[in-house]
Design an enzyme around this catalytic site. Structure first.
Site, PDB file in Angstrom:
ATOM      1  N   GLU A  84     -66.513  37.330  90.562  1.00  0.00           N
ATOM      2  CA  GLU A  84     -67.787  38.065  90.717  1.00  0.00           C
ATOM      3  C   GLU A  84     -68.652  37.659  89.532  1.00  0.00           C
ATOM      4  O   GLU A  84     -68.444  38.146  88.419  1.00  0.00           O
ATOM      5  CB  GLU A  84     -67.531  39.574  90.721  1.00  0.00           C
ATOM      6  N   CYS A  93     -75.715  42.728  87.387  1.00  0.00           N
ATOM      7  CA  CYS A  93     -75.686  41.417  88.044  1.00  0.00           C
ATOM      8  C   CYS A  93     -76.592  41.412  89.267  1.00  0.00           C
ATOM      9  O   CYS A  93     -77.063  40.375  89.693  1.00  0.00           O
ATOM     10  CB  CYS A  93     -74.265  41.073  88.446  1.00  0.00           C
TER      11      CYS A  93
HETATM   12  P1  NAD Z   1     -68.773  37.476  79.972  1.00  0.00           P
HETATM   13  O1  NAD Z   1     -68.516  36.398  80.954  1.00  0.00           O
HETATM   14  O2  NAD Z   1     -69.217  37.109  78.627  1.00  0.00           O
HETATM   15  O3  NAD Z   1     -67.462  38.353  79.767  1.00  0.00           O
HETATM   16  C1  NAD Z   1     -66.797  38.990  80.852  1.00  0.00           C
HETATM   17  C2  NAD Z   1     -65.368  39.268  80.434  1.00  0.00           C
HETATM   18  O4  NAD Z   1     -64.714  38.028  80.195  1.00  0.00           O
HETATM   19  C3  NAD Z   1     -65.222  40.080  79.159  1.00  0.00           C
HETATM   20  O5  NAD Z   1     -64.077  40.902  79.281  1.00  0.00           O
HETATM   21  C4  NAD Z   1     -64.999  39.009  78.109  1.00  0.00           C
HETATM   22  O6  NAD Z   1     -64.282  39.499  76.985  1.00  0.00           O
HETATM   23  C5  NAD Z   1     -64.169  38.008  78.890  1.00  0.00           C
HETATM   24  N1  NAD Z   1     -64.249  36.629  78.420  1.00  0.00           N
HETATM   25  C6  NAD Z   1     -65.252  36.025  77.746  1.00  0.00           C
HETATM   26  N2  NAD Z   1     -64.948  34.729  77.512  1.00  0.00           N
HETATM   27  C7  NAD Z   1     -63.726  34.510  78.048  1.00  0.00           C
HETATM   28  C8  NAD Z   1     -62.866  33.370  78.137  1.00  0.00           C
HETATM   29  N3  NAD Z   1     -63.209  32.183  77.628  1.00  0.00           N
HETATM   30  N4  NAD Z   1     -61.686  33.509  78.765  1.00  0.00           N
HETATM   31  C9  NAD Z   1     -61.336  34.697  79.290  1.00  0.00           C
HETATM   32  N5  NAD Z   1     -62.092  35.803  79.247  1.00  0.00           N
HETATM   33  C10 NAD Z   1     -63.281  35.710  78.634  1.00  0.00           C
HETATM   34  O7  NAD Z   1     -69.793  38.469  80.694  1.00  0.00           O
HETATM   35  P2  NAD Z   1     -70.399  39.815  80.127  1.00  0.00           P
HETATM   36  O8  NAD Z   1     -71.467  39.458  79.147  1.00  0.00           O
HETATM   37  O9  NAD Z   1     -69.326  40.754  79.703  1.00  0.00           O
HETATM   38  O10 NAD Z   1     -71.052  40.441  81.448  1.00  0.00           O
HETATM   39  C11 NAD Z   1     -72.287  40.062  81.922  1.00  0.00           C
HETATM   40  C12 NAD Z   1     -72.139  39.050  83.039  1.00  0.00           C
HETATM   41  O11 NAD Z   1     -71.316  39.597  84.059  1.00  0.00           O
HETATM   42  C13 NAD Z   1     -73.460  38.748  83.710  1.00  0.00           C
HETATM   43  O12 NAD Z   1     -73.547  37.367  83.978  1.00  0.00           O
HETATM   44  C14 NAD Z   1     -73.376  39.535  85.018  1.00  0.00           C
HETATM   45  O13 NAD Z   1     -74.171  39.034  86.061  1.00  0.00           O
HETATM   46  C15 NAD Z   1     -71.920  39.437  85.322  1.00  0.00           C
HETATM   47  N6  NAD Z   1     -71.520  40.522  86.236  1.00  0.00           N
HETATM   48  C16 NAD Z   1     -71.239  40.202  87.536  1.00  0.00           C
HETATM   49  C17 NAD Z   1     -70.902  41.208  88.429  1.00  0.00           C
HETATM   50  C18 NAD Z   1     -70.597  40.884  89.858  1.00  0.00           C
HETATM   51  O14 NAD Z   1     -70.041  41.728  90.533  1.00  0.00           O
HETATM   52  N7  NAD Z   1     -70.941  39.711  90.361  1.00  0.00           N
HETATM   53  C19 NAD Z   1     -70.828  42.539  87.995  1.00  0.00           C
HETATM   54  C20 NAD Z   1     -71.112  42.823  86.661  1.00  0.00           C
HETATM   55  C21 NAD Z   1     -71.456  41.798  85.781  1.00  0.00           C
END
Ligand code: NAD
Length: 474
Positions: free
Chosen positions: A248, A282
């Site tokens: 997602e 998102c």
């Molecule tokens: P992010 O990708 O930075 O982090 C998401 C999660 O992944 C966090 O728990 C983070 O600690 C972890 N993470 C970060 N780097 C990682 C790596 N290299 N390996 C494994 N895990 C890692 O995103 P964010 O800033 O927390 O959230 C915002 C983003 O999430 C936006 O792009 C938003 O659109 C998206 N989002 C999507 C949905 C959906 O349902 N499509 C819902 C909510 C948020």
């Protein structure tokens, strides 16, 4: 309030201090005993693997009853959950209560879906006396990674179907907002989820945790909600052991205001689609395409409504727009506004970050935004609303689809034939018509293009955690 990772039915200590900050004040709320990612991750996977067979062997009714109890506990603890969420993430308290309800509903929905999982029977079409049986079986131990913007419901949206299907879980919440997930661990434990079935690792080193677990053949699935770049990395890591994946990812939702739109209803929908969750969703409306013949009336009514938003600490009564998650998010909004203005956009409202404690950016409306502006291409994740005036519906659809994302789209209009035509041509996993919020546990949530793979919620959400086994009966 629990303050450390939850593994095999216990909150275990940790020696990596992890500060959780309140984005409304910049002050530290508390320190979490963060875990060493590789060691704690492995302990959590050990627990999830050891519990996998016995949990898979429980009856769907048993799993359903536990999920139902967890749903009820979430509602009983709504005050704690909502205040915690506002303090760690910043959203206005009323919206945090909304998220408690929305998140809890996934537990109720999947408590109901747990007993509806079914297989198939079919006589083999060309082999007399032989039968085709199809069973559904749990995928196995799963790694679930969630973002900070919906700290509670992104967890329940994954844990609900995983438990309903009979899978075990290692949850890795965002390190900016781990507290809501730790409260959820308490609730699941009290509801009767056996030790080892759900584990939660709080660590700053997400990359080591996910990489270590994905290299272990006992892990069978990764479900990730977060940004597209991190999703890409995880997809490539998942290929090493050919894991089942659900992704997602990010969005860049277009909001199309057709010439036939009812202005009042449209403004209400845009307000929700743009400013809910401080714009950090998102599904947030990123680009507002308005037909020239309605643009003036819409813009005036929209600006009036935006002016009425009250920016402040989400815990204060009357606040309708909270702070952003951190200073980087504030800077990103500022950069996007400055870039748009340098390319010819006009600021109708807001546009300058606030100089005060906490991470505040005001509700901002831009108009005459050129297609080339970054604000049209990138996820804003903040309260900035760019209006782009279009001459024709074809222009609107073409511009709306001009993105690598395809999560949510919004269409407002009263000409039903035109709305139907536009809905058919929009490239996105979800379309909201004449409404600004579409998320619903009973509906399949998810995107196309680089917004992801798979669906959460509805019946399809359960399928993400099930494998099919075909059995030939001779
Ligand atoms: P992010 O990708 O930075 O982090 C998401 C999660 O992944 C966090 O728990 C983070 O600690 C972890 N993470 C970060 N780097 C990682 C790596 N290299 N390996 C494994 N895990 C890692 O995103 P964010 O800033 O927390 O959230 C915002 C983003 O999430 C936006 O792009 C938003 O659109 C998206 N989002 C999507 C949905 C959906 O349902 N499509 C819902 C909510 C948020």
């Amino acid at each position: 309030m629990p303050t450390s990772s939850f593994i095999n039915g216990e909150f275990i200590g940790g020696d990596r201090n992890l500060a959780v900050e309140n984005p409304a004040t910049g002050a530290q709320i508390m320190t979490i005993a963060g875990a060493d990612a590789a060691t704690a991750g492995m302990k959590a996977l050990d627990a999830a693997s050891a519990a996998a067979a016995s949990w898979a062997a429980t009856t769907p009714r048993h799993r359903s009853d536990i999920l139902r109890r967890a749903y009820e506990l979430c509602l009983e603890r709504a005050d704690d959950l909502a205040v915690t969420m506002t303090m760690e993430m910043g959203k206005p308290l009323a919206e945090a209560y909304g998220e408690v309800n929305y998140g809890a509903e996934f537990l109720r929905w999947f408590s109901e879906e747990a007993v509806r999982s079914s297989g198939r029977f079919r006589p083999a079409p060309a082999a007399a006396g032989q039968n085709i049986l199809v069973y559904s079986q749990p995928v196995g131990p799963t790694l679930l990674i969630t973002p900070w913007n919906f700290p509670f419901s992104m967890g329940t949206r994954k844990i609900g179907p995983a438990l309903a299907a009979g899978c075990t879980v290692v949850l890795k919440p965002a390190n900016l907002t781990p507290l809501s997930s730790l409260l959820l661990m308490e609730i699941l434990h009290e509801a009767g989820v056996p030790s080892g079935v759900v584990n939660c690792v709080v660590t700053e080193d997400s990359a080591t945790l996910s990489s270590t677990l994905m290299d272990d053949p006992r892990l069978r699935k990764i479900s990730f909600t977060g940004s597209t770049p991190v999703g890409r990395t995880l997809l490539s890591q998942a290929s090493r052991n050919v894991l089942r994946t659900s992704m997602e990812l990010g969005g860049n939702a277009p909001f199309l205001v057709l010439e036939s739109a009812d202005v009042d209803k449209t403004v209400t929908a845009v307000m929700a689609g743009k400013f809910r969750n401080n714009g950090e969703a998102c599904t947030a409306a990123n680009r507002i395409y308005v037909h020239r013949n309605i643009a003036e009336e819409f813009t005036a009514a929209f600006v009036d409504k935006v002016k009425a938003l009250v920016l402040g600490n989400g815990l204060d009564e009357g606040t309708t727009l909270g702070p952003l998650i951190d200073q980087a998010a504030v800077q990103k909004c500022q950069d996007l506004v400055d870039d748009a203005v340098s390319k010819g956009a006009e600021v109708l409202l807001g546009g300058r970050a606030l100089e005060r404690a906490g991470h505040f950016f005001p509700a901002t409306v831009l108009t005459n935004v050129p297609r080339v502006a970054r604000v049209n291409k990138e996820e804003i994740f903040g309260p900035v609303a760019p209006i782009i005036v279009c001459e024709t519906v074809d222009d609107m659809v073409e511009a709306a689809n001009d993105t690598e994302f395809g999560l949510m789209a919004y269409v407002c209009g009263q000409d039903i034939d035109q709305v139907r035509d536009v809905v058919g041509r929009i490239e996105s996993g979800m379309v909201a018509v004449n409404v600004g919020v579409a998320s619903d546990p009973a509906a399949p949530f998810g995107g196309v293009k680089q917004s992801g793979i798979g669906r959460e919620g509805s019946h399809e959400g359960l399928d993400e955690y099930l494998e099919l086994k075909y059995v030939r009966i001779g």
